[in-house]
Motif scaffolding. Structure first.
Motif, PDB file in Angstrom:
ATOM      1  N   ALA A  85       0.834  -1.209   0.000  1.00 48.70           N
ATOM      2  CA  ALA A  85       0.000   0.000   0.000  1.00 48.70           C
ATOM      3  C   ALA A  85       0.867   1.257   0.000  1.00 48.70           C
ATOM      4  N   GLU A  86       1.944   1.237   0.790  1.00 50.31           N
ATOM      5  CA  GLU A  86       2.851   2.383   0.836  1.00 50.31           C
ATOM      6  C   GLU A  86       3.509   2.608  -0.521  1.00 50.31           C
ATOM      7  N   ALA A  87       3.931   1.529  -1.173  1.00 48.84           N
ATOM      8  CA  ALA A  87       4.586   1.667  -2.473  1.00 48.84           C
ATOM      9  C   ALA A  87       3.630   2.213  -3.528  1.00 48.84           C
ATOM     10  N   ALA A  88       2.425   1.666  -3.577  1.00 44.64           N
ATOM     11  CA  ALA A  88       1.477   2.087  -4.609  1.00 44.64           C
ATOM     12  C   ALA A  88       0.991   3.515  -4.390  1.00 44.64           C
ATOM     13  N   ALA A  89       1.060   4.000  -3.153  1.00 43.67           N
ATOM     14  CA  ALA A  89       0.648   5.380  -2.871  1.00 43.67           C
ATOM     15  C   ALA A  89       1.709   6.394  -3.297  1.00 43.67           C
ATOM     16  N   GLU A  90       2.887   5.913  -3.681  1.00 47.67           N
ATOM     17  CA  GLU A  90       3.999   6.780  -4.068  1.00 47.67           C
ATOM     18  C   GLU A  90       4.142   6.777  -5.594  1.00 47.67           C
ATOM     19  N   PRO A  91       3.822   7.887  -6.264  1.00 47.91           N
ATOM     20  CA  PRO A  91       3.870   7.905  -7.731  1.00 47.91           C
ATOM     21  C   PRO A  91       5.264   7.801  -8.317  1.00 47.91           C
ATOM     22  N   ARG A  92       6.307   7.997  -7.498  1.00 46.21           N
ATOM     23  CA  ARG A  92       7.669   7.945  -8.052  1.00 46.21           C
ATOM     24  C   ARG A  92       8.109   6.529  -8.396  1.00 46.21           C
ATOM     25  N   TRP A  93       7.516   5.519  -7.782  1.00 42.86           N
ATOM     26  CA  TRP A  93       7.901   4.148  -8.140  1.00 42.86           C
ATOM     27  C   TRP A  93       7.430   3.820  -9.547  1.00 42.86           C
ATOM     28  N   GLY A  94       8.204   2.998 -10.231  1.00 48.18           N
ATOM     29  CA  GLY A  94       7.791   2.449 -11.514  1.00 48.18           C
ATOM     30  C   GLY A  94       7.069   1.132 -11.281  1.00 48.18           C
ATOM     31  N   ARG A  95       7.560   0.052 -11.894  1.00 46.53           N
ATOM     32  CA  ARG A  95       6.903  -1.238 -11.689  1.00 46.53           C
ATOM     33  C   ARG A  95       7.112  -1.726 -10.261  1.00 46.53           C
ATOM     34  N   ILE A  96       6.077  -2.386  -9.754  1.00 40.46           N
ATOM     35  CA  ILE A  96       6.092  -2.891  -8.380  1.00 40.46           C
ATOM     36  C   ILE A  96       5.744  -4.376  -8.435  1.00 40.46           C
ATOM     37  N   ALA A  97       6.722  -5.224  -8.174  1.00 35.95           N
ATOM     38  CA  ALA A  97       6.493  -6.672  -8.154  1.00 35.95           C
ATOM     39  C   ALA A  97       6.441  -7.134  -6.696  1.00 35.95           C
ATOM     40  N   VAL A  98       5.467  -7.970  -6.375  1.00 39.12           N
ATOM     41  CA  VAL A  98       5.332  -8.519  -5.021  1.00 39.12           C
ATOM     42  C   VAL A  98       5.446 -10.041  -5.120  1.00 39.12           C
ATOM     43  N   VAL A  99       6.416 -10.607  -4.437  1.00 41.68           N
ATOM     44  CA  VAL A  99       6.599 -12.058  -4.439  1.00 41.68           C
ATOM     45  C   VAL A  99       6.029 -12.617  -3.139  1.00 41.68           C
ATOM     46  N   GLU A 100       5.047 -13.499  -3.255  1.00 44.88           N
ATOM     47  CA  GLU A 100       4.410 -14.119  -2.090  1.00 44.88           C
ATOM     48  C   GLU A 100       4.219 -15.604  -2.377  1.00 44.88           C
ATOM     49  N   ARG A 101       4.714 -16.464  -1.479  1.00 45.38           N
ATOM     50  CA  ARG A 101       4.661 -17.896  -1.744  1.00 45.38           C
ATOM     51  C   ARG A 101       3.377 -18.549  -1.266  1.00 45.38           C
ATOM     52  N   GLU A 102       2.626 -17.913  -0.370  1.00 46.09           N
ATOM     53  CA  GLU A 102       1.436 -18.523   0.207  1.00 46.09           C
ATOM     54  C   GLU A 102       0.181 -18.114  -0.565  1.00 46.09           C
ATOM     55  N   GLU A 103      -0.438 -19.082  -1.212  1.00 49.32           N
ATOM     56  CA  GLU A 103      -1.678 -18.810  -1.933  1.00 49.32           C
ATOM     57  C   GLU A 103      -2.733 -18.236  -1.002  1.00 49.32           C
ATOM     58  N   ALA A 104      -2.772 -18.730   0.238  1.00 49.39           N
ATOM     59  CA  ALA A 104      -3.765 -18.261   1.204  1.00 49.39           C
ATOM     60  C   ALA A 104      -3.635 -16.762   1.439  1.00 49.39           C
ATOM     61  N   VAL A 105      -2.409 -16.269   1.604  1.00 47.08           N
ATOM     62  CA  VAL A 105      -2.202 -14.850   1.867  1.00 47.08           C
ATOM     63  C   VAL A 105      -2.696 -14.017   0.684  1.00 47.08           C
ATOM     64  N   ILE A 106      -2.415 -14.461  -0.530  1.00 53.01           N
ATOM     65  CA  ILE A 106      -2.908 -13.750  -1.714  1.00 53.01           C
ATOM     66  C   ILE A 106      -4.427 -13.736  -1.725  1.00 53.01           C
ATOM     67  N   ASP A 107      -5.056 -14.862  -1.398  1.00 54.95           N
ATOM     68  CA  ASP A 107      -6.519 -14.928  -1.347  1.00 54.95           C
ATOM     69  C   ASP A 107      -7.086 -13.970  -0.309  1.00 54.95           C
ATOM     70  N   TRP A 108      -6.436 -13.879   0.852  1.00 51.61           N
ATOM     71  CA  TRP A 108      -6.949 -13.004   1.918  1.00 51.61           C
ATOM     72  C   TRP A 108      -6.944 -11.547   1.495  1.00 51.61           C
ATOM     73  N   HIS A 109      -6.082 -11.214   0.541  1.00 50.97           N
ATOM     74  CA  HIS A 109      -6.075  -9.854   0.001  1.00 50.97           C
ATOM     75  C   HIS A 109      -7.061  -9.695  -1.152  1.00 50.97           C
TER      76      HIS A 109
END
Length: 246
Positions: A96-120
């Motif tokens: 959330a902090e990264a996406a709120a900052e327009p200066r970043w370019g591409r933002i990749a998030v690596v998450e190994r737990e399918e459950a955590v991705i689902d909870w989001h």
């Protein structure tokens, strides 16, 4: 099928909303407290437990946000649309902090737990990350971070300007034994290989680690330092920062 998220609870005890057994062990999402999280309302707190070990919750998030801000501030002045890799989706504060900052370019998030991705994506943690996940700069990669870094280093892909890693309670307190490889000489070499010259490695920790600072220097990083943030009880949270030289 997993049970639906529980909507009724005794506010005095944590309620298990989802429990999954995966290739890396058990992950659990719990809620403490209830109520509509609107202005002035009591905020429920969501917790992620991994293999019986408390990993993180939504009660604060200052140090997770600092992880992203500190990395951006440490980059060379004038770098345009720097590419960011976040290791670990967690409860979503860093993304959330990264996406709120327009200066970043591409933002990749690596998450190994399918459950955590689902909870989001479909669960209650979406209240933190929904806007960030919808941002066109954001890509969620389901993979083990250690394996992803090593495979990418071998393939020599487009480098990142910053790696912000938060997959454990710190270098001295890993969630699974496999994660030890991230903080080893080989793991830090893989991190360095994924960074562009002048790129920043930022690692979250539940406590400062002088031994990890030394490991970063031994791995060839420069500008090694630690930023601390006070917590309600116990030792401060920490963000370890290091720079890849030219």
């Amino acid at each position: 099928m997993h049970p639906p998220y529980d909507t009724a609870a005794d506010p005095d005890r944590p309620v298990t909303l989802d429990r999954r057994e995966g290739p890396y062990g058990e992950v659990v999402l719990r809620r403490r407290g209830e109520g509509d999280p609107g202005p002035g309302s009591a905020q429920p707190v969501f917790e992620i437990i991994a293999n019986g070990c408390f990993l993180m919750d939504t009660s604060d998030g200052r140090s997770e946000r600092l992880l992203i801000r500190a990395a951006l501030n440490a980059l060379p002045a004038g770098r345009q649309a720097p590419a960011l890799l976040i290791g670990g989706l967690g409860v979503g504060f860093s993304l959330a902090e990264a996406a709120a900052e327009p200066r970043w370019g591409r933002i990749a998030v690596v998450e190994r737990e399918e459950a955590v991705i689902d909870w989001h994506r479909t669960g209650p943690l979406g209240r933190i990350s929904a806007a960030a996940l919808a941002d066109p700069r954001t890509e969620v990669i389901r993979a083990d971070l250690v394996a992803h870094l090593h495979s990418g280093a071998a393939a020599a892909p487009e480098p990142y300007d910053a790696l912000c890693l938060d997959i454990d309670n710190g270098p001295d307190w890993t969630v699974t034994e496999d994660n030890d490889g991230l903080y080893s000489p080989a793991g830090l070499a893989a991190c360095r290989a994924r960074l562009a010259p002048g790129g920043v490695l930022a690692v979250w920790s539940a406590q400062p680690s002088s031994a990890f600072e030394e490991a970063l220097r031994n791995a060839g990083f420069t500008g090694v330092r630690t930023e601390e943030i006070s917590v309600a009880r116990g030792v401060p949270d920490a963000v370890h920062l290091a720079i890849r030289g030219a």
